[in-house]
Motif scaffolding. Structure first.
Motif, short mmCIF file in Angstrom:
data_model
loop_
_atom_site.label_atom_id
_atom_site.label_comp_id
_atom_site.label_asym_id
_atom_site.label_seq_id
_atom_site.Cartn_x
_atom_site.Cartn_y
_atom_site.Cartn_z
N PHE A 1 0.86 -1.18 0.00
CA PHE A 1 0.00 0.00 0.00
C PHE A 1 0.89 1.22 0.00
CE2 PHE A 1 0.62 -0.89 4.51
CZ PHE A 1 0.87 0.36 5.05
N THR A 2 0.31 2.38 -0.26
CA THR A 2 1.08 3.62 -0.38
C THR A 2 0.59 4.64 0.63
OG1 THR A 2 1.41 3.24 -2.74
CG2 THR A 2 1.76 5.47 -1.96
N SER B 1 -3.36 4.12 1.13
CA SER B 1 -4.25 3.54 0.13
C SER B 1 -4.89 2.27 0.70
CB SER B 1 -3.47 3.21 -1.15
OG SER B 1 -2.42 2.30 -0.88
N PRO B 2 -6.06 1.88 0.19
CA PRO B 2 -6.78 0.74 0.78
C PRO B 2 -6.01 -0.57 0.63
CG PRO B 2 -8.22 2.06 -0.62
CD PRO B 2 -6.83 2.54 -0.87
N GLY C 1 -5.29 -2.67 -2.65
CA GLY C 1 -6.31 -1.92 -3.39
C GLY C 1 -5.71 -1.16 -4.56
N ILE C 2 -6.21 -1.43 -5.76
CA ILE C 2 -5.74 -0.76 -6.96
C ILE C 2 -6.92 -0.02 -7.60
CG2 ILE C 2 -4.56 -1.01 -9.17
CD1 ILE C 2 -2.87 -1.88 -6.84
N THR C 3 -6.70 1.22 -8.00
CA THR C 3 -7.77 2.06 -8.55
C THR C 3 -8.20 1.56 -9.94
OG1 THR C 3 -6.89 3.96 -7.37
CG2 THR C 3 -8.47 4.41 -9.12
N ILE C 4 -9.51 1.53 -10.15
CA ILE C 4 -10.09 1.16 -11.45
C ILE C 4 -10.17 2.42 -12.31
CG2 ILE C 4 -12.12 0.21 -12.61
CD1 ILE C 4 -12.74 -1.17 -9.87
N ILE C 5 -9.56 2.37 -13.51
CA ILE C 5 -9.52 3.58 -14.33
C ILE C 5 -10.40 3.50 -15.58
CG2 ILE C 5 -7.23 4.23 -13.52
CD1 ILE C 5 -6.07 3.07 -16.09
#
Length: 221
Positions: free
Chosen positions: A88-89, A107-108, A187-191
């Motif tokens: 995570f960041t 980040s989640p 958790g990775i953001t959906i773009i």
């Protein structure tokens, strides 16, 4: 029937009935047409008609389901998908105007348990490999445990500097081990939403990975 003749079940049925009437009108009175043969032919035409109607209904249902899935996928853009990973960041949170604030956030991330855990322990490690935070999550049921808004501080309560961190999870009680050991999720953001090779919708993540809409993520945050 020419090359441009209709081929739908309705067209075939009409053509068959015309041929049948013509055959009846021109049959040999001394050797009339077998009624069982005529009944069999009528049944075959009805079967073809029924299959055509069923195919049309299934096609309409499939189109509606595809549209519903596409709408569901579009609503996920900007959210986070929890997928297998242990990172995570920590970064500055944005202000309402988009500028960076003085407050940092993580980040989640999350944890997936295939069996209940007796005493779940989470350790956070910085880029130098030093454990900076240990969190006792205690007893937890089987399922996905999301951590959408954790305050990034070390064991002394000091804010963690911005950067990338890793985490690991273990059941100190020993119940969730082996094949039932906890699985770490990042958790990775959906773009964006894309159509996959099989026609189903897929989700493109900010790390360049594409996952299927159904079954590609353990949870969405």
């Amino acid at each position: 029937m020419g090359p441009n003749a209709g081929t739908s079940a309705s067209d075939l049925q009409q053509t068959f009935l015309k041929l049948l009437v013509t055959q009846l009108q021109n049959q040999d009175p001394t050797a009339p047409m077998d009624s069982s043969q005529m009944t069999s032919q009528l049944a075959q035409i009805d079967t073809v008609s029924g299959i055509a109607q069923l195919n049309q209904s299934l096609g309409s249902l499939s189109a509606q389901l595809s549209a519903s899935e596409a709408g569901q996928a579009s609503s996920l853009i900007g959210r986070n998908a929890l997928i297998p990973g242990n990172t995570f960041t920590v970064a500055a949170l944005p202000n309402s105007d988009g500028s960076a604030s003085d407050t940092v956030g993580a980040s989640p991330f999350g944890i997936k348990l295939s069996a209940p855990a007796t005493d779940l322990q989470l350790q956070v490690t910085n880029a130098q490999g030093v454990v900076v935070r240990t969190i006792d999550l205690g007893q937890q049921p089987a399922g996905v445990i999301p951590v959408p808004s954790w305050t990034p501080v070390d064991n002394n309560g000091n804010p963690l500097p911005a950067g990338n961190y890793t985490f690991q999870v273990a059941d100190a009680g020993g119940a969730a081990t082996g094949k039932n050991a906890p699985v770490t999720l990042t958790g990775i953001t959906i773009i964006s939403v894309v159509q996959q090779a099989d026609g189903t919708p897929g989700l493109t993540l900010s790390n360049g990975q594409t996952i299927p809409l159904n079954g590609g993520a353990s949870a969405f945050l």
